[in-house]
Motif scaffolding. Structure first.
Motif, PDB file in Angstrom:
ATOM      1  N   SER A 116      -1.465  -7.569  10.069  1.00  0.00           N
ATOM      2  CA  SER A 116      -2.726  -7.161   9.467  1.00  0.00           C
ATOM      3  C   SER A 116      -3.875  -7.517  10.391  1.00  0.00           C
ATOM      4  CB  SER A 116      -2.900  -7.875   8.120  1.00  0.00           C
ATOM      5  OG  SER A 116      -4.191  -7.644   7.605  1.00  0.00           O
ATOM      6  N   SER A 117      -4.993  -6.816  10.255  1.00  0.00           N
ATOM      7  CA  SER A 117      -6.190  -7.138  11.037  1.00  0.00           C
ATOM      8  C   SER A 117      -6.710  -8.536  10.740  1.00  0.00           C
ATOM      9  CB  SER A 117      -7.293  -6.111  10.747  1.00  0.00           C
ATOM     10  OG  SER A 117      -6.877  -4.829  11.154  1.00  0.00           O
ATOM     11  N   LEU A 122       4.291 -10.270   9.513  1.00  0.00           N
ATOM     12  CA  LEU A 122       5.643 -10.559   9.056  1.00  0.00           C
ATOM     13  C   LEU A 122       6.653  -9.692   9.772  1.00  0.00           C
ATOM     14  CD1 LEU A 122       6.491  -8.014   7.035  1.00  0.00           C
ATOM     15  CD2 LEU A 122       5.106  -9.278   5.426  1.00  0.00           C
ATOM     16  N   THR A 123       7.901 -10.153   9.726  1.00  0.00           N
ATOM     17  CA  THR A 123       9.042  -9.376  10.179  1.00  0.00           C
ATOM     18  C   THR A 123       9.873  -9.101   8.934  1.00  0.00           C
ATOM     19  OG1 THR A 123      10.324 -11.372  10.639  1.00  0.00           O
ATOM     20  CG2 THR A 123       9.036 -10.445  12.482  1.00  0.00           C
ATOM     21  N   ALA A 124      10.950  -8.347   9.090  1.00  0.00           N
ATOM     22  CA  ALA A 124      11.743  -7.994   7.911  1.00  0.00           C
ATOM     23  C   ALA A 124      13.179  -7.705   8.311  1.00  0.00           C
ATOM     24  CB  ALA A 124      11.129  -6.785   7.215  1.00  0.00           C
ATOM     25  N   THR A 125      14.039  -7.644   7.302  1.00  0.00           N
ATOM     26  CA  THR A 125      15.451  -7.343   7.489  1.00  0.00           C
ATOM     27  C   THR A 125      15.764  -6.012   6.819  1.00  0.00           C
ATOM     28  OG1 THR A 125      15.944  -9.701   7.437  1.00  0.00           O
ATOM     29  CG2 THR A 125      17.793  -8.203   7.082  1.00  0.00           C
ATOM     30  N   GLN A 126      16.403  -5.122   7.552  1.00  0.00           N
ATOM     31  CA  GLN A 126      16.706  -3.800   6.997  1.00  0.00           C
ATOM     32  C   GLN A 126      17.675  -3.901   5.830  1.00  0.00           C
ATOM     33  OE1 GLN A 126      17.038  -0.160   9.488  1.00  0.00           O
ATOM     34  NE2 GLN A 126      19.187  -0.207   8.853  1.00  0.00           N
ATOM     35  N   VAL A 127      17.343  -3.186   4.747  1.00  0.00           N
ATOM     36  CA  VAL A 127      18.196  -3.118   3.560  1.00  0.00           C
ATOM     37  C   VAL A 127      18.959  -1.801   3.555  1.00  0.00           C
ATOM     38  CG1 VAL A 127      18.212  -3.036   1.027  1.00  0.00           C
ATOM     39  CG2 VAL A 127      16.651  -4.589   2.208  1.00  0.00           C
ATOM     40  N   ALA A 128      18.250  -0.686   3.816  1.00  0.00           N
ATOM     41  CA  ALA A 128      18.884   0.633   3.759  1.00  0.00           C
ATOM     42  C   ALA A 128      18.069   1.671   4.506  1.00  0.00           C
ATOM     43  CB  ALA A 128      19.038   1.064   2.302  1.00  0.00           C
ATOM     44  N   VAL A 129      18.734   2.758   4.891  1.00  0.00           N
ATOM     45  CA  VAL A 129      18.084   3.942   5.459  1.00  0.00           C
ATOM     46  C   VAL A 129      18.666   5.174   4.760  1.00  0.00           C
ATOM     47  CG1 VAL A 129      17.569   2.938   7.716  1.00  0.00           C
ATOM     48  CG2 VAL A 129      19.742   4.128   7.360  1.00  0.00           C
ATOM     49  N   ALA A 130      17.944   6.277   4.847  1.00  0.00           N
ATOM     50  CA  ALA A 130      18.404   7.552   4.286  1.00  0.00           C
ATOM     51  C   ALA A 130      17.790   8.673   5.116  1.00  0.00           C
ATOM     52  CB  ALA A 130      17.984   7.674   2.820  1.00  0.00           C
ATOM     53  N   GLY A 149       0.870 -16.893   8.687  1.00  0.00           N
ATOM     54  CA  GLY A 149      -0.569 -16.818   8.474  1.00  0.00           C
ATOM     55  C   GLY A 149      -0.869 -16.436   7.046  1.00  0.00           C
ATOM     56  N   SER A 150      -2.124 -16.520   6.705  1.00  0.00           N
ATOM     57  CA  SER A 150      -2.548 -16.229   5.337  1.00  0.00           C
ATOM     58  C   SER A 150      -3.414 -14.984   5.338  1.00  0.00           C
ATOM     59  CB  SER A 150      -3.351 -17.424   4.799  1.00  0.00           C
ATOM     60  OG  SER A 150      -3.763 -17.176   3.488  1.00  0.00           O
ATOM     61  N   GLY A 151      -3.108 -14.047   4.424  1.00  0.00           N
ATOM     62  CA  GLY A 151      -3.895 -12.822   4.352  1.00  0.00           C
ATOM     63  C   GLY A 151      -3.137 -11.721   3.650  1.00  0.00           C
ATOM     64  N   ALA A 152      -3.371 -10.484   4.076  1.00  0.00           N
ATOM     65  CA  ALA A 152      -2.813  -9.302   3.406  1.00  0.00           C
ATOM     66  C   ALA A 152      -1.289  -9.290   3.374  1.00  0.00           C
ATOM     67  CB  ALA A 152      -3.325  -8.037   4.087  1.00  0.00           C
ATOM     68  N   MET A 153      -0.635  -9.876   4.368  1.00  0.00           N
ATOM     69  CA  MET A 153       0.828  -9.854   4.421  1.00  0.00           C
ATOM     70  C   MET A 153       1.464 -10.970   3.582  1.00  0.00           C
ATOM     71  SD  MET A 153       1.603  -7.213   6.087  1.00  0.00           S
ATOM     72  CE  MET A 153       0.494  -6.036   6.773  1.00  0.00           C
ATOM     73  N   THR A 154       0.665 -11.904   3.122  1.00  0.00           N
ATOM     74  CA  THR A 154       1.181 -12.995   2.290  1.00  0.00           C
ATOM     75  C   THR A 154       1.729 -12.427   0.986  1.00  0.00           C
ATOM     76  OG1 THR A 154      -0.471 -14.485   3.231  1.00  0.00           O
ATOM     77  CG2 THR A 154       0.618 -15.210   1.209  1.00  0.00           C
ATOM     78  N   GLY A 155       2.951 -12.787   0.663  1.00  0.00           N
ATOM     79  CA  GLY A 155       3.557 -12.357  -0.597  1.00  0.00           C
ATOM     80  C   GLY A 155       4.214 -10.995  -0.571  1.00  0.00           C
ATOM     81  N   VAL A 156       4.191 -10.290   0.569  1.00  0.00           N
ATOM     82  CA  VAL A 156       4.861  -8.993   0.645  1.00  0.00           C
ATOM     83  C   VAL A 156       6.361  -9.220   0.491  1.00  0.00           C
ATOM     84  CG1 VAL A 156       5.440  -7.052   2.182  1.00  0.00           C
ATOM     85  CG2 VAL A 156       3.079  -7.852   2.016  1.00  0.00           C
ATOM     86  N   ALA A 189       4.350   7.711  10.218  1.00  0.00           N
ATOM     87  CA  ALA A 189       5.059   7.356   8.981  1.00  0.00           C
ATOM     88  C   ALA A 189       4.122   6.583   8.077  1.00  0.00           C
ATOM     89  CB  ALA A 189       6.283   6.498   9.290  1.00  0.00           C
ATOM     90  N   ASP A 190       4.356   6.718   6.778  1.00  0.00           N
ATOM     91  CA  ASP A 190       3.633   5.877   5.828  1.00  0.00           C
ATOM     92  C   ASP A 190       4.437   4.602   5.647  1.00  0.00           C
ATOM     93  OD1 ASP A 190       1.933   8.021   5.555  1.00  0.00           O
ATOM     94  OD2 ASP A 190       2.263   8.286   3.404  1.00  0.00           O
ATOM     95  N   TYR A 191       3.749   3.470   5.690  1.00  0.00           N
ATOM     96  CA  TYR A 191       4.366   2.178   5.400  1.00  0.00           C
ATOM     97  C   TYR A 191       3.767   1.691   4.090  1.00  0.00           C
ATOM     98  CZ  TYR A 191       6.281   2.290  10.077  1.00  0.00           C
ATOM     99  OH  TYR A 191       6.983   2.654  11.201  1.00  0.00           O
ATOM    100  N   ILE A 192       4.634   1.513   3.104  1.00  0.00           N
ATOM    101  CA  ILE A 192       4.207   1.093   1.778  1.00  0.00           C
ATOM    102  C   ILE A 192       4.630  -0.365   1.589  1.00  0.00           C
ATOM    103  CG2 ILE A 192       4.284   1.615  -0.698  1.00  0.00           C
ATOM    104  CD1 ILE A 192       3.277   3.965   1.104  1.00  0.00           C
ATOM    105  N   PHE A 193       3.657  -1.233   1.391  1.00  0.00           N
ATOM    106  CA  PHE A 193       3.888  -2.670   1.240  1.00  0.00           C
ATOM    107  C   PHE A 193       3.922  -3.040  -0.243  1.00  0.00           C
ATOM    108  CE2 PHE A 193       2.128  -1.922   5.368  1.00  0.00           C
ATOM    109  CZ  PHE A 193       2.757  -2.830   6.208  1.00  0.00           C
TER     110      PHE A 193
END
Length: 197
Positions: A116-117, A122-130, A149-156, A189-193
């Protein structure tokens, strides 16, 4: 003289009436976006997505972004196939914008990182693709790792990649003679958090 004046006046009145109707119509359009920014779009719904990439119940959309940029591929040896080569995904570099077109962060890797600005990331682990159609990267669902860090990505909790355009490996030849060559392709691509409800 009055014949010339009357039509002009009639034309002026007709023009003013048309302008009033147009302004009334424009004024009745709903938008929660600030003046001068893009119109508000309907909230994201995952109902039309393949089940494999839908976020589990108990989560809500926290942020909708549009990512656009480049994906880098490299011509490398095929795993377990001596003498054969293929284009291998190296990583993305994209700008993330909100629905109003304001830059809110970036997406890059490796490892795949959403930042985030405000500095939280954050990083992530892939669950699935289609599959998402010929010539497009697949839909993707990832489970977020705890944010740094603290901000928009906190709690995603999850991130979905949807509304894909492009991004697949180059169609140019990848042969032993050009092994190590890198190529970039454009994508969007759209990224939906998502966060816990």
């Amino acid at each position: 003289m009055s014949k010339t004046f009357v039509p002009s006046r009639t034309l002026a009145l007709a023009g003013a009436a048309s302008a009033a109707v147009l302004l009334t119509a424009c004024g009745s359009m709903s938008s929660s976006a600030p003046m001068g920014s893009a119109m508000t779009v309907a909230p994201f719904s995952q109902a039309s997505l393949p089940a494999a990439v839908q976020v589990p119940a108990g989560n809500r959309v926290a942020l909708e972004t549009v990512g656009s940029g480049d994906i880098t591929y490299e011509c490398r040896d095929k795993a377990g196939m001596p003498g054969q080569t293929e284009w291998v995904f190296v990583g993305p570099e994209a700008v993330l914008k909100d629905r109003a077109g304001r830059t809110v962060g970036r997406y890059y890797g490796p490892p795949a990182t959403w930042e985030s600005s405000d500095g939280s990331k954050l990083t992530a682990t892939q669950v699935a693709v289609a599959p998402a159609g010929t010539g497009n990267l697949p839909y993707q669902l990832v489970k977020a790792n705890p944010a740094m860090g603290s901000g928009a990505m906190t709690g995603v909790t999850y991130i979905q990649r949807v509304a894909l355009q492009g991004g697949v490996a180059p169609t140019s030849a990848c042969m032993p003679a050009n092994k190590g060559q890198k190529a970039t392709v454009k994508y969007q691509a759209d990224y939906i958090f998502w966060k816990a409800a």
